[in-house]
Design an enzyme around this catalytic site. Structure first.
Site, short mmCIF file in Angstrom:
data_model
loop_
_atom_site.label_atom_id
_atom_site.label_comp_id
_atom_site.label_asym_id
_atom_site.label_seq_id
_atom_site.Cartn_x
_atom_site.Cartn_y
_atom_site.Cartn_z
N TYR A 1 75.20 122.21 -0.73
CA TYR A 1 75.56 123.62 -1.28
C TYR A 1 75.83 124.76 -0.41
O TYR A 1 76.62 125.63 -0.48
CB TYR A 1 74.25 124.16 -2.22
N ASP B 1 69.95 118.86 -8.80
CA ASP B 1 70.66 119.60 -9.85
C ASP B 1 70.98 118.71 -10.90
O ASP B 1 70.56 118.85 -11.99
CB ASP B 1 71.79 120.26 -9.00
N ASP C 1 71.48 107.21 -8.33
CA ASP C 1 72.31 106.66 -9.39
C ASP C 1 71.18 105.73 -10.24
O ASP C 1 71.25 105.73 -11.45
CB ASP C 1 73.67 106.01 -9.04
N LYS D 1 70.61 108.89 -1.57
CA LYS D 1 71.49 107.66 -1.52
C LYS D 1 71.52 107.12 -0.08
O LYS D 1 72.44 107.04 0.65
CB LYS D 1 72.93 108.03 -2.01
N ASP E 1 68.94 118.20 -14.83
CA ASP E 1 69.42 118.15 -16.24
C ASP E 1 69.38 117.22 -17.13
O ASP E 1 69.29 117.18 -18.37
CB ASP E 1 71.15 118.69 -15.98
C1 IPM Z 1 71.14 125.25 -11.71
C2 IPM Z 1 72.68 125.75 -11.89
C3 IPM Z 1 73.18 126.22 -10.72
C4 IPM Z 1 73.06 125.26 -9.32
C5 IPM Z 1 74.57 126.83 -10.75
C6 IPM Z 1 74.93 127.87 -11.87
C7 IPM Z 1 75.18 127.32 -9.42
O1 IPM Z 1 73.34 124.52 -12.40
O2 IPM Z 1 70.53 126.26 -11.45
O3 IPM Z 1 71.12 124.25 -11.96
O4 IPM Z 1 74.12 124.33 -9.51
O5 IPM Z 1 72.26 125.32 -8.85
MG MG Z 2 72.22 122.63 -12.45
#
Ligand code: IPM
Ligand code: MG
Length: 361
Positions: free
Chosen positions: A141, A247, A223, A191, A251
């Site tokens: 990032y 990240d 993965d 990885k 999710d």
């Molecule tokens: C998160 C989001 C952010 C990230 C984006 C909005 C920049 O996906 O906080 O997980 O990738 O960190």
């Molecule tokens: Mg995210």
């Protein structure tokens, strides 16, 4: 000394859910006589519209001087074509980097009553309770060099995935300690079969495990973890990973719990300062309709009480009120199984009533 709290509602549903969290915060301020100084400011698209920047220097200064930042959500289709530096997401990344918020705690848990809202079969996700510890200020990032080279043929773009030993140690320390407070299992995800940076990550984390003999450390390839999270999520207690893998995995983990509208997060810099935000984004498609679930935001306030405001007792009050809220059958639209549902603006008043009732008992 008064604690300073900066509220950054942002865009989309960020505004509505922040209003709910502030109602709960205000309740505690008056009930507990808390010496809190509350400041509210624009962030993301809302800030861009007003000041031409998603994160102004002034807001950043206030954030740096705050004990806690409560962050709603940023982004929306109207800002998607803006130049890179002006996009709402840059506000989030800028705050993380400037405040040094390297440790991102993303719990994923299930209220068993909501199991039917999860895309997975009940027996797979029942009792789900995972903590993802994501590195937040390094890796690909922020790694340099990075860029887009347009004056060569073919054009190309590149980023750098980089971690130094200190960065790995400090995030792994947070994860080992979290595991000690929980079920003493830590899975480090990278990885290492492909990337040097991951191989190094694995070596450093392995080396640290001697300091935490009670924690059962395992290593997994990202993965595989993505697959395992769906097949058998209850094998995990704490997962630690880099910025990018964390990240993605967080999710997936959030989805398991049925609604991303339930899950909070904390981003910490190791000296008590923290930014707290719901895991969901700005959800522009449902913004302004009073149907968003504010529980993730209110739960983020609970995390703020625990990690930055030195009031773990109030964090627990909020958390048990949320449990009772769900237990009583209250459902916002995202988790409703019938036509009937509770509106965003109704949630905080019900929670406050529950907290008051609990107090009496
Ligand atoms: C998160 C989001 C952010 C990230 C984006 C909005 C920049 O996906 O906080 O997980 O990738 O960190
Ligand atoms: Mg995210």
């Amino acid at each position: 000394m008064a604690k300073q709290i900066l509220i950054l509602p942002g865009d989309g549903v960020g505004k509505e859910v922040s209003t709910s969290a502030v109602e709960v915060l205000d309740y505690f301020i008056s009930e507990e006589n808390l010496d809190f100084n509350i400041i509210e400011a624009e962030i993301g698209g809302a800030s861009y519209e007003k000041y031409g920047s998603p994160l102004t220097d002034e807001t950043l200064d206030i954030a740096k001087n705050s004990d806690t930042v409560l962050f709603g959500a940023v982004g929306g289709p109207q800002w998607e074509d803006l130049e890179w530096d002006l996009r709402p997401e840059q506000a989030l990344l800028g705050l993380r980097k400037s405040l040094g918020l390297f440790a991102n705690l993303r719990p994923a848990f299930l209220f068993n009553e909501l199991a039917s809202a999860s895309p997975l079969k009940n027996h797979i996700i029942e009792d789900l309770d995972i903590l993802i510890v994501r590195e937040l200020t390094g890796g690909v990032y922020f790694g340099e060099p990075r860029g887009l080279v347009e004056n060569e043929d073919p054009k190309y773009a590149f980023n750098t995935m980089i971690y130094n030993e200190e960065e790995i140690r400090r995030i792994a320390t947070v994860a080992f300690k979290a595991a000690m407070d929980r079920n003493k299992k830590l899975c480090s995800v990278e990885k290492a079969n492909v990337l040097e940076v991951s191989k190094f990550w694995r070596e450093v984390v392995t080396d640290m495990s001697a300091d935490y003999p009670e924690v059962a450390l395992s290593h997994q390839l990202a993965d595989n973890t993505a697959m395992q999270l769906v097949l058998n999520p209850n094998q995990y207690d704490v997962i630690v990973s880099s910025n990018l893998f964390g990240d993605i995995l967080s999710d997936i983990a959030a989805t398991l719990s049925g609604s991303i509208g339930m899950l909070p997060s904390a981003s910490l810099n190791g000296s008590g300062q923290g930014m707290y935000e719901p895991c969901h984004g700005s959800a522009p498609d449902i913004a302004g309709q009073d149907i968003a679930n504010p529980i993730a935001m209110i739960s983020s306030l609970a995390m703020a009480f625990e990690y930055s405001l030195e009031r773990k007792d109030l964090a627990q009050k909020i958390q048990s009120a949320i449990k009772i809220f769900i237990n009583q059958g209250n459902r916002t639209k995202d988790i409703a199984t019938s036509e009937e549902f509770i509106r965003t603006s109704e949630v905080a008043p019900i929670l406050i009533e529950i907290i008051q009732n609990e107090q009496k008992n």
